[in-house]
Design a protein around this motif. Structure first.
Motif, mmCIF file in Angstrom:
data_model
loop_
_atom_site.group_PDB
_atom_site.id
_atom_site.type_symbol
_atom_site.label_atom_id
_atom_site.label_comp_id
_atom_site.label_asym_id
_atom_site.label_seq_id
_atom_site.Cartn_x
_atom_site.Cartn_y
_atom_site.Cartn_z
ATOM 1 N N GLN A 208 82.446 64.910 69.536
ATOM 2 C CA GLN A 208 81.593 63.875 70.109
ATOM 3 C C GLN A 208 81.398 62.730 69.109
ATOM 4 O OE1 GLN A 208 77.949 65.616 71.484
ATOM 5 N NE2 GLN A 208 78.970 66.810 73.133
ATOM 6 N N SER A 209 81.094 61.537 69.647
ATOM 7 C CA SER A 209 80.854 60.344 68.824
ATOM 8 C C SER A 209 79.393 59.921 68.951
ATOM 9 C CB SER A 209 81.762 59.192 69.263
ATOM 10 O OG SER A 209 83.121 59.553 69.088
ATOM 11 N N ALA A 210 78.837 59.314 67.876
ATOM 12 C CA ALA A 210 77.431 58.862 67.868
ATOM 13 C C ALA A 210 77.281 57.641 66.970
ATOM 14 C CB ALA A 210 76.517 59.990 67.415
ATOM 15 N N LEU A 211 76.232 56.859 67.250
ATOM 16 C CA LEU A 211 75.915 55.677 66.447
ATOM 17 C C LEU A 211 74.821 56.032 65.453
ATOM 18 C CD1 LEU A 211 75.852 52.941 69.259
ATOM 19 C CD2 LEU A 211 77.707 53.507 67.692
ATOM 20 N N VAL A 212 75.054 55.724 64.168
ATOM 21 C CA VAL A 212 74.081 56.024 63.115
ATOM 22 C C VAL A 212 73.852 54.737 62.318
ATOM 23 C CG1 VAL A 212 74.744 58.440 62.989
ATOM 24 C CG2 VAL A 212 75.876 56.775 61.532
ATOM 25 N N ALA A 217 75.871 50.055 52.924
ATOM 26 C CA ALA A 217 77.287 50.240 53.277
ATOM 27 C C ALA A 217 77.672 51.699 53.442
ATOM 28 C CB ALA A 217 78.196 49.577 52.248
ATOM 29 N N LYS A 218 76.683 52.518 53.761
ATOM 30 C CA LYS A 218 76.933 53.959 53.940
ATOM 31 C C LYS A 218 76.294 54.422 55.242
ATOM 32 C CE LYS A 218 76.025 58.446 51.865
ATOM 33 N NZ LYS A 218 75.370 59.165 50.743
ATOM 34 N N ALA A 219 77.064 55.170 56.029
ATOM 35 C CA ALA A 219 76.526 55.730 57.276
ATOM 36 C C ALA A 219 75.580 56.861 56.952
ATOM 37 C CB ALA A 219 77.656 56.223 58.174
ATOM 38 N N VAL A 220 74.358 56.749 57.540
ATOM 39 C CA VAL A 220 73.326 57.752 57.270
ATOM 40 C C VAL A 220 73.188 58.635 58.508
ATOM 41 C CG1 VAL A 220 70.919 58.136 56.694
ATOM 42 C CG2 VAL A 220 72.140 56.168 55.733
ATOM 43 N N PRO A 221 73.320 59.960 58.336
ATOM 44 C CA PRO A 221 73.162 60.859 59.480
ATOM 45 C C PRO A 221 71.757 60.758 60.048
ATOM 46 C CG PRO A 221 74.217 61.983 57.663
ATOM 47 C CD PRO A 221 73.721 60.661 57.109
ATOM 48 N N PRO A 222 71.564 61.104 61.329
ATOM 49 C CA PRO A 222 70.248 60.987 61.960
ATOM 50 C C PRO A 222 69.185 61.811 61.221
ATOM 51 C CG PRO A 222 71.948 61.239 63.621
ATOM 52 C CD PRO A 222 72.609 61.423 62.306
ATOM 53 N N GLU A 223 69.469 63.010 60.747
ATOM 54 C CA GLU A 223 68.482 63.834 60.085
ATOM 55 C C GLU A 223 68.002 63.188 58.777
ATOM 56 O OE1 GLU A 223 71.454 64.757 60.915
ATOM 57 O OE2 GLU A 223 71.215 66.178 62.603
ATOM 58 N N GLU A 224 68.956 62.646 58.047
ATOM 59 C CA GLU A 224 68.597 61.994 56.769
ATOM 60 C C GLU A 224 67.799 60.717 57.022
ATOM 61 O OE1 GLU A 224 70.815 60.108 52.806
ATOM 62 O OE2 GLU A 224 71.969 61.280 54.299
ATOM 63 N N PHE A 225 68.123 59.958 58.090
ATOM 64 C CA PHE A 225 67.409 58.740 58.423
ATOM 65 C C PHE A 225 65.963 59.054 58.761
ATOM 66 C CE2 PHE A 225 66.315 55.255 61.411
ATOM 67 C CZ PHE A 225 66.461 54.191 60.547
ATOM 68 N N GLU A 226 65.736 60.190 59.466
ATOM 69 C CA GLU A 226 64.371 60.585 59.804
ATOM 70 C C GLU A 226 63.599 60.955 58.547
ATOM 71 O OE1 GLU A 226 62.805 60.476 62.616
ATOM 72 O OE2 GLU A 226 64.508 59.839 63.857
ATOM 73 N N GLN A 227 64.249 61.600 57.601
ATOM 74 C CA GLN A 227 63.574 61.948 56.347
ATOM 75 C C GLN A 227 63.196 60.681 55.550
ATOM 76 O OE1 GLN A 227 66.174 64.605 54.302
ATOM 77 N NE2 GLN A 227 65.875 66.305 55.799
ATOM 78 N N MET A 228 64.103 59.698 55.559
ATOM 79 C CA MET A 228 63.822 58.454 54.836
ATOM 80 C C MET A 228 62.635 57.738 55.472
ATOM 81 S SD MET A 228 67.699 57.074 54.189
ATOM 82 C CE MET A 228 67.126 55.590 53.331
ATOM 83 N N ARG A 229 62.484 57.775 56.761
ATOM 84 C CA ARG A 229 61.318 57.168 57.402
ATOM 85 C C ARG A 229 60.052 57.890 57.018
ATOM 86 N NH1 ARG A 229 59.840 57.433 63.838
ATOM 87 N NH2 ARG A 229 57.955 56.110 63.726
ATOM 88 N N ALA A 230 60.147 59.229 56.994
ATOM 89 C CA ALA A 230 58.942 59.991 56.653
ATOM 90 C C ALA A 230 58.503 59.760 55.200
ATOM 91 C CB ALA A 230 59.204 61.471 56.898
ATOM 92 N N SER A 231 59.460 59.482 54.301
ATOM 93 C CA SER A 231 59.127 59.267 52.884
ATOM 94 C C SER A 231 58.779 57.827 52.582
ATOM 95 C CB SER A 231 60.309 59.714 52.024
ATOM 96 O OG SER A 231 61.453 58.913 52.299
ATOM 97 N N GLY A 232 58.886 56.950 53.571
ATOM 98 C CA GLY A 232 58.538 55.555 53.386
ATOM 99 C C GLY A 232 59.674 54.680 52.931
ATOM 100 N N GLN A 233 60.855 55.252 52.787
ATOM 101 C CA GLN A 233 61.985 54.435 52.356
ATOM 102 C C GLN A 233 62.439 53.511 53.482
ATOM 103 O OE1 GLN A 233 65.140 56.787 50.703
ATOM 104 N NE2 GLN A 233 63.710 58.177 49.632
#
Length: 845
Positions: A208-212, A217-233
């Motif tokens: 399957q394909s997905a948009l992240v 300049a680096k693709a961030v997986p959805p799980e890591e993106f959620e962690q960055m939001r939670a940490s304030g990044q």
């Protein structure tokens, strides 16, 4: 004055006391003993024109069966419907020898049977298809199909990996990659400008394909993106912007994904078509060569089905290197050589599966039975296709279901190979092979009783076995017969490496053949028994270190053969000598006679005396057969007993009813009795009991009777005479002992040498009689009596005494008071009417 008188039948002529006849001048019967020369036919060795069997040409065939040979030849050569052959005759007459020889002679005239193969049915796997090939092609075709199957299993994958074919598939892969890049590249540039990236990931068997988001300049997986939001990044504004951009590009992603999937599907179809084309390109030349060598639409159809099966169903199995080629192999169930003549099959064990064929089974996991077309086995009916199948009728009838399937196959001309349902627990899972049209000639061997039984009870039998070849059991002992006997013995000696038989040995074997035949002027055709005697004589000859078999060795072989099987006979004689079984060989007794019976031990027959007794008294029950009343009498013996009653009425011919109770029994007989050869002895015993005239116990009698007093021929006359002779010899020969036989059997005599010698010396006698009267005269030493012009028997004769005694019984019964008369037992017994004394006549004036 007059008186009424009671009327009686005319009183028989009896002016002198009844026992006066016994005190008369000794009577000399007219029947004299047979001369010793008449007791045994002898073959003069000097009449044989050779010194030994080494001097004569062996006879390869059978003798004395000309009519059977003609019938058999016609049956084997004709191709008309229903012309199967039944060979009728007793065993040992050379039936099988003649059949084999004639089949060898005419086998070139047989129609050429084709080869039969079973192949896999790709539409209905449980119904294997029949493939019929020209004669001699079955085995080569099977070999070629095995080569094709081995190539598909072992080399097809390698052939599909050739450089040219790999280059074709590489071109398709590059084209796939180019088209996908051409479709996806503009979309990826738009995503990069919007800060997004397109990634692919595996979800089970799917990609399957997905948009992240893209950060630095680096693709961030959805799980890591959620962690960055939670940490304030990642701020809430940046997160909301990503979501809006993601949702905006999502429809275009679905469109691009659909286009890519379409391109991949087309690529897969193109690859699959390329694979099919490559497989067809590889296999078609192989199948074309096979089809050119084995022409036929069914062959080409099967080869095309194999290619289609490989192309449409076997790609994955080929890639995994699994073996699936069993369905491509063939079962040449019936294969011939190119120049082979027609088959001659002799089936000695004609079970249903041996006749029809069988289907083997294997067990898979869980003990589930499995069968396929390669497990089908041919039976004797198919192996004899275009040729001959020889069967023993008795053996076929013994096997459950065998006769039914044989007649069904002959009637329909189609062979259905099915497993025996009676013994197959997995009958519901069995294959149903396609029936086979066959053309087979069945030669059935059997005895007369089997032929008549089948003809009566099986309506198909006379329509399917229209040719009867009857084998004679005897041939004349003329010059030609003696020469043929010698030729057969020469063949046996040559084929089995036996020492030669000199002329005396041949003469002894010819005499033994005459004894087995037991027919005047005849020799037996049962050479099986003679061959056994010849082999044992040769064995004795070797033990004695002699170079040629003589008459002495043949005689010893005959004696040893009898001795090995005569234990019951010897035990019976011992019981007679010990007094356990009562048999008298001297004196005279009223109502008792020595009958003669036989027992069989394999092919040999032994005679022995049987004491028959009769009792009689006034009454109305008639003559009772104790054996019949005790259910020990066979049908023929019972018939003979009823004939006895008719003969008794014929001999006495009284003008009053015969009113007496009589019984006849075989004493100390505890088994079944059959045959009518004792009926002559029974009538003499009955007349003795009626007249109280004793019968000689030093004589035994055998012979059947008719209702007018003739003594008729019987079987086993030699054995019966010898049986009584042995018993008399055990007690001691007195010179008065002998046997009474039917005159019709006098020409059949082939007695043992010791019996002939005793008769020649006057120590034993054989009398041949033609009527009951002649037998009575020998047994009673009194004239039997012949009716005069008035219909009366002369005084002093046996039959006159019988008529007088019958009249006295009638008078006694007729004057018995009604109270003293016994009524027959049973609720339905007829009531005997009372007789009253006549009243005195009244005086008249």
């Amino acid at each position: 004055m007059s008186k009424s008188k009671k009327r009686h039948p005319v009183r028989p002529n009896r002016k002198t006391p009844r026992r006066t006849a016994q005190k008369a001048v000794p009577f000399k019967p007219s029947i004299e003993p047979l001369p010793a020369a008449a007791l045994r036919w002898r073959c003069d060795p000097k009449a044989l024109p050779f010194d030994s069997t080494a001097d004569i040409e062996p006879i390869s065939g059978v003798i004395g069966q000309d009519s059977a040979e003609d019938a058999l030849k016609f049956g084997l050569e004709t191709n008309a419907p229903g012309q199967n052959v039944f060979v009728r005759g007793i065993t040992g007459t050379g039936r099988m020898t003649l059949i084999r020889r004639m089949l060898e002679q005419i086998r070139l005239a047989c129609p050429a049977a084709r080869d039969r193969c079973y192949i896999h049915n790709f539409v209905h796997p449980d119904r294997p298809r029949l493939l019929t090939l020209y004669r001699g092609q079955g085995k080569p075709f099977q070999h070629r199909m095995d080569e094709l199957a081995d190539f598909i299993r072992d080399d097809l994958k390698t052939a599909l990996s050739s450089q040219a074919m790999v280059a074709k598939r590489t071109t398709l892969d590059l084209e796939l990659q180019r088209r996908i890049e051409q479709t996806v590249e503009p979309f990826e540039k738009s995503l990069e400008e919007a800060g997004l990236a397109l990634v692919s990931f595996q979800v089970g068997p799917l990609v399957q394909s997905a948009l992240v988001p893209r950060i630095n300049a680096k693709a961030v997986p959805p799980e890591e993106f959620e962690q960055m939001r939670a940490s304030g990044q990642v701020t809430d504004e940046e997160y909301a912007k990503f979501r809006d951009t993601h949702d905006a590009f999502q429809p275009r992603l679905q469109e691009i994904t659909a286009r890519v999937n379409e391109i991949k599907t087309g690529h897969s179809e193109a690859v699959n078509e390329l694979w099919k084309s490559d497989v067809r390109t590889i296999l078609t030349p192989l199948t074309e060569r096979i089809a050119s060598d084995h022409s036929g639409t069914e062959v080409r159809r099967f080869l095309d089905e194999i290619i289609d099966d490989v192309i449409n169903r076997r790609r994955r199995a080929i890639e995994k290197e699994s073996d699936f080629t069993r369905v491509y192999r063939i079962n040449a169930i019936l294969a011939h050589e190119d120049d082979a003549s027609c088959e001659i099959i002799v089936e000695n064990t004609p079970t249903m599966s041996n006749l029809l064929g069988s289907i083997d089974h294997t067990f898979t996991r869980g003990e589930i039975p499995h069968s396929d077309h390669l497990m089908i086995r041919a039976g004797s009916l198919l192996r004899a296709d275009g040729g001959y199948l020889v069967l023993e009728a008795r053996e076929v009838l013994r096997e459950p279901g065998a006769w039914h399937v044989l007649m069904r196959t002959l009637r329909t001309g189609r062979l259905e190979i099915v497993p025996p349902e009676l013994v197959s627990p997995w009958a519901a899972l069995s294959l149903k092979p396609e029936p086979i049209d066959i053309n087979v000639k069945v030669v059935l061997l059997g005895e007369s009783d089997i032929y008549y039984m089948l003809d009566e009870f099986d309506p198909d039998f006379p329509e399917l076995f229209k040719v009867l070849a009857d084998f004679a059991r005897v041939v004349p002992h003329d010059e030609n017969g003696l020469r043929q006997y010698a030729g057969v013995l020469a063949r046996i000696a040559k084929e089995e490496g036996l020492p030669p038989f000199d002329r005396t040995a041949v003469a002894a074997l010819i005499e033994h053949g005459a004894r087995i035949a037991a027919d005047k002027g005849k020799l037996t055709t049962r050479f099986g028994r003679l061959a056994d005697i010849a082999r044992e004589a040769a064995f004795i000859c070797g033990k004695n270190s002699k170079l040629r078999v003589t008459r002495d060795e043949v005689g010893e072989a005959v004696s040893r053969t009898k001795q090995r099987a005569d234990l019951p006979s010897r035990r019976f004689r011992e019981m007679i000598a010990e007094g356990t079984i009562r048999v008298e060989t001297s004196g005279a007794v009223v109502g008792q006679i020595n009958g003669l019976a036989v027992i069989s031990a394999g092919p040999l027959t032994y005679g022995f005396p049987a004491r028959i007794t009769a009792t009689i008294g006034p009454g109305t029950a008639g003559v009772i057969n104790i054996e019949r009343e005790s259910a020990l009498s066979g049908s023929i013996h019972t018939k003979g007993f009823y004939i006895l009653g008719g003969l008794l009425r014929h001999l006495l011919r009284t003008d009053h009813p015969l009113v007496f109770d009589a019984s006849i029994a075989f004493e100390q007989s505890y088994g079944g009795i059959d045959g009518d050869s004792a009926s002559g002895a029974e009538i003499c015993c009955m007349l003795s009991a009626l007249t109280e005239i004793p019968l000689r116990q030093d004589l035994a009698m055998t012979g059947a009777i008719d209702q007018v007093g003739h003594i008729l021929a019987i079987g086993a006359v030699n054995e019966k005479i010898e049986g009584f002779f042995d018993t008399c010899r055990d007690f001691g020969l007195t010179g008065a002992q002998g046997v009474i036989i039917p005159g019709a059997n006098a020409g059949d005599l082939m007695l043992r040498e010791d019996v002939v010698e005793a008769c020649a010396a006057g120590r034993f006698h054989v009398y041949a009689v033609n009527t009951v009267q002649e037998a009575l005269e020998r047994l009673t030493l009194m004239p039997a009596g012949e009716r005069n012009a008035d219909g009366q028997y002369p005084e002093g004769t046996v039959l006159n005494a019988a008529v007088v005694r019958a009249w006295l019984y009638w008078v006694k019964v007729s004057q018995t008071p009604v109270i003293a008369r016994r009524q027959p037992a049973g609720p339905t017994a007829p009531r005997v009417p009372a007789r009253r004394k006549p009243r005195r006549a009244r005086k008249t004036r």
